[in-house]
Motif scaffolding. Structure first.
Motif, short mmCIF file in Angstrom:
data_model
loop_
_atom_site.label_atom_id
_atom_site.label_comp_id
_atom_site.label_asym_id
_atom_site.label_seq_id
_atom_site.Cartn_x
_atom_site.Cartn_y
_atom_site.Cartn_z
N ALA A 170 42.32 33.69 35.28
CA ALA A 170 42.39 33.95 36.72
C ALA A 170 41.35 33.09 37.42
O ALA A 170 40.31 32.75 36.86
N ILE A 179 48.97 38.13 34.13
CA ILE A 179 47.96 37.36 34.88
C ILE A 179 48.27 35.89 34.66
O ILE A 179 48.28 35.41 33.52
N ILE A 218 42.67 37.91 41.65
CA ILE A 218 42.82 39.29 41.20
C ILE A 218 41.92 40.19 42.03
O ILE A 218 40.73 39.91 42.18
N ASP A 267 45.43 32.73 39.37
CA ASP A 267 45.64 33.91 40.21
C ASP A 267 44.34 34.42 40.82
O ASP A 267 43.26 34.30 40.24
N GLN A 278 47.07 44.12 31.16
CA GLN A 278 47.20 42.79 31.77
C GLN A 278 48.37 42.02 31.19
O GLN A 278 48.96 41.18 31.88
N VAL A 320 47.47 39.68 42.32
CA VAL A 320 47.58 40.91 41.54
C VAL A 320 46.51 41.89 42.00
O VAL A 320 45.34 41.53 42.11
N SER A 321 46.93 43.12 42.29
CA SER A 321 45.98 44.21 42.52
C SER A 321 45.94 45.08 41.28
O SER A 321 46.99 45.52 40.80
N ALA A 343 40.39 39.32 32.92
CA ALA A 343 41.13 38.43 33.83
C ALA A 343 40.58 37.01 33.76
O ALA A 343 41.34 36.03 33.85
N ILE A 381 38.03 36.58 41.25
CA ILE A 381 38.04 38.02 41.02
C ILE A 381 37.31 38.70 42.17
O ILE A 381 36.16 38.39 42.47
#
Length: 338
Positions: free
Chosen positions: A184, A157, A163, A161, A152, A231-232, A179, A187
């Motif tokens: 993040a 991250i 994710i 974000d 990460q 983000v993947s 995350a 999720i």
């Protein structure tokens, strides 16, 4: 002593002599060791990136030591791969690419009543003392959590974000937990296992999708106002998992290749989409000592409760049953203990 070793690709419980120490080595009595997907892949002949040694997530008690700062009775985590920190790759910020990194390992492996930690590892920070508030089971998560921390950091991250994590196994769910620590906002996970799809909610995932039942890419876009994830994180190694992660990320987004594809994996993917949509692909492999120290610190501060991921515990003598349960898919993290 009892030990699980690979013989002709098969994991076998054997009686072996307790390893003899040389100067700088320590001997650890194993108390807990996580069963990793790469252990299973080694048994199946599908993982060849490192030596065919099983058990790399161990925590235990120092039984014998040749160094002053480690005493019998000390509770420790031991890291199996440690770089030199002096070569070109180490100095250029690629320590897991160090030519010595995968030459180092535990003897005969973490799934043993006792294992030797070589002087190379000890000298370079490959042993960490566990504080009293970190259990052996938690100590067995230091290495996998460290790989997530490093990954990460590499992909980045950002606060707020969204994710998307492909694969809700133990590593995918560790990514979800980390995350959240990295602030993040949302999720999303996906998996093909009903058990894992439902389990993801237990550790605080916001949305969990079954890729056998829904169009995951379409669902991720619906949950992100049509954009896709920032983000993947691809925590599975199949080509379909990689393609799903690539297609579900937004324009200008970032893709983390984390799950190990089988050697020879080929993707049917239009590479022009990467450039036209300015998608960044970052890979991450393993972890080093700055990462294991950070992982231990997070566990000691109780910022991540990895015990939520433990679904099964087996004694060393029932290793075969542990592997069977892990392969069946109705588990998250399996811990071997002695």
């Amino acid at each position: 002593m009892k030990s699980i070793v690979l013989e002709n690709g098969k994991a076998v419980l054997k009686e072996l002599p307790i390893p003899k120490l040389q100067e700088g080595d320590v001997l650890v009595k194993m108390k807990a060791c996580g069963l990793c997907g790469t252990d299973i892949e080694k048994m199946c002949g599908q993982y060849t990136a490192s030596q065919p040694i099983l058990g790399h997530e161990p925590a235990g008690i120092i039984a014998e030591s040749t160094v002053d700062w480690l005493k019998p009775g000390d509770r420790v985590f031991a890291h199996h791969h440690v770089p030199c920190y002096e070569c070109y790759y180490c100095k250029k910020g690629s320590p897991t690419m160090c030519p010595y990194y995968r030459k180092t390992n535990l003897d005969p492996g973490g799934f043993s009543e006792y294992f030797r930690v070589p002087a190379w590892n000890v000298k370079r920070g490959g042993i960490l003392k566990l504080p009293v508030n970190v259990s052996f089971d938690e100590g067995a998560f230091i290495e996998p959590l460290a790989t997530v921390i490093r990954a990460q950091r590499r992909v980045r991250i950002d606060e707020g974000d969204t994710i998307f994590i492909v694969g809700a196994g133990p590593m995918g769910l560790l990514h979800a937990m980390m995350a959240k620590v990295n602030k993040a906002d949302s999720i999303i996970t996906s998996d093909i296992s009903d058990f894992r799809v439902e389990f993801a909610y237990k550790i605080g995932v916001d949305y969990s999708l079954n890729s056998k039942k829904v169009d995951v890419v379409e669902e991720v876009r619906k949950l992100t106002d049509g954009r896709g994830a920032d983000v993947s994180i691809i925590a599975a190694g199949s080509p379909s998992a990689i393609l799903t992660g690539l297609k579900a990320v937004r324009r200008g987004g970032r893709v983390l290749l984390f799950g190990v594809p089988y050697k020879g994996t080929i993707l049917n993917y239009d590479i022009s989409d990467l450039l036209n949509n300015e998608i960044s692909i970052i890979s991450s492999n393993a972890a080093v000592e700055e990462d294991t120290r950070e992982a231990l610190n997070l566990l000691a501060l109780k910022k991540i409760d990895v015990t939520k991921l433990i679904t099964h515990r087996f004694p060393l003598t029932e290793f075969e049953n542990a592997v069977r349960v892990a392969k069946e898919g109705n588990s998250i993290k399996v811990i071997i203990y002695d």
